[in-house]
Design an enzyme around this catalytic site. Structure first.
Site, short mmCIF file in Angstrom:
data_model
loop_
_atom_site.label_atom_id
_atom_site.label_comp_id
_atom_site.label_asym_id
_atom_site.label_seq_id
_atom_site.Cartn_x
_atom_site.Cartn_y
_atom_site.Cartn_z
N HIS A 134 -3.94 14.50 -2.50
CA HIS A 134 -3.83 14.98 -3.79
C HIS A 134 -5.17 14.56 -4.52
O HIS A 134 -5.80 15.16 -5.03
CB HIS A 134 -2.72 14.63 -4.57
CG HIS A 134 -1.19 14.86 -3.78
ND1 HIS A 134 -0.72 16.24 -4.03
CD2 HIS A 134 -0.36 14.25 -3.28
CE1 HIS A 134 0.35 16.19 -3.70
NE2 HIS A 134 0.68 15.06 -2.91
O1 RIB Z 1 2.34 13.93 -6.96
C1 RIB Z 1 1.21 13.43 -6.47
C2 RIB Z 1 0.68 12.33 -6.97
O2 RIB Z 1 1.63 11.38 -7.46
C3 RIB Z 1 -0.58 11.56 -6.52
O3 RIB Z 1 -1.51 11.14 -7.64
C4 RIB Z 1 0.19 10.37 -5.75
O4 RIB Z 1 -0.67 9.25 -5.69
C5 RIB Z 1 1.31 10.05 -6.72
O5 RIB Z 1 0.79 9.18 -7.70
#
Ligand code: RIB
Ligand code: CA
Length: 278
Positions: free
Chosen positions: A221
């Site tokens: 992500h």
């Molecule tokens: O939902 C994904 C996010 O939540 C990313 O930033 C992961 O590192 C968590 O912080």
């Protein structure tokens, strides 16, 4: 001229890949990390930020300790935030630069600066409420009709819904939601090609996903959001009218929000593999 970049982060496994990608990309000049609670406690996200920068040879980059709050994703990122492998990083005897995140943004955000926020949005919201303006703000968070913490809410927005709402309403962000990042999987082939210190962080995360899907990797992500800072235009965006509800869900609303909804993942994957291979 390299683009000045500040990352607000809760490292965190995918945060670690994002920070390494920034540190190893000459298009950006990492000017600071601001830490926030999230995947694990603020103490651990801050310690992980210092240790990652020591590992990456970037002890020139200040770390400012930000907002405390309840941690909530050790089942994904491990108790230490890095899959139980934080001890493989060099200890950092460096002190934090301070704990005034708003002050750091005021001091270091210039008209050219990009801020990428890849954790709960608490620090960013506090800065906006204090009158800080972000010329370019990229946020990993939210999901339109999809969640990963509840059926409707993504973790970063779920962890502090009021802050996420402030950022959506006042921050003029580019939002990088799960709708896109769920198509950006760093699979075992990717993880075999890149820096093994980073790949070694992914065991807990991979096991978590393997128990819930056919995935054999991790959703990367945060690195997707940082890639947009490194090469503007990597993500294709569209404007929606949105807001954030009390549960942290991204919902229809009255605020124009630029949402990243597509990318050339094979090309972005190759870019990341190249930059993250040592
Ligand atoms: O939902 C994904 C996010 O939540 C990313 O930033 C992961 O590192 C968590 O912080
Ligand atoms: Ca994160």
């Amino acid at each position: 001229m390299a683009i000045p970049l500040i990352i607000d982060t809760d490292p965190g496994v995918d945060d670690a890949f994002a920070i390494a990608l920034a540190a190893r990309s000459p298009e950006v000049e990492l000017k600071g990390l601001t830490t926030v609670f999230g995947n694990v406690s603020l103490d651990l996200t801050t310690r992980n930020a210092l240790r990652l920068l020591a590992y990456l040879g970037r002890t020139d980059v200040p770390v400012v300790r930000g907002a405390e709050g309840p941690s909530g994703a050790a089942d994904v990122h491990g108790e230490d935030g890095l899959g139980g492998q934080a001890h493989t990083l060099p200890e950092s005897d460096r002190e934090i630069f301070g704990d005034d995140v708003v002050g750091l943004f005021r001091e270091r955000v210039t008209p050219e600066t990009v801020v990428v926020a890849i954790g709960p949005q608490t620090n960013i919201a506090r800065a906006l409420d204090a009158g800080v303006e972000f010329p370019r703000l990229i946020v990993m968070g939210g999901g339109i009709g999809v969640g990963n913490t509840t059926e409707r809410a993504e973790f970063n927005f779920w962890a502090d819904p009021a802050a996420a709402r402030t950022v959506i309403r006042k921050g003029n962000p580019v939002v990088v939601p799960l709708n896109l990042t769920h198509r950006c999987i760093a699979d075992t082939e990717f993880l075999a090609k890149v820096d093994q210190t980073l790949s070694n962080f992914t065991g807990t995360y991979r096991a978590y996903l393997e128990n819930r899907s056919e995935n054999t990797g991790i959703y990367i992500h945060d690195a997707v959001a940082v890639a947009e800072a490194i090469v503007p235009g990597t993500l294709r965006t569209k404007t929606y009218l949105l807001d954030v509800d009390d549960d942290g869900a991204l919902v229809e609303g009255n605020h124009q929000v630029e949402v990243a909804e597509d990318c050339d993942w094979p090309a972005l994957r190759a870019f990341m593999e190249q930059r993250l291979s040592v």
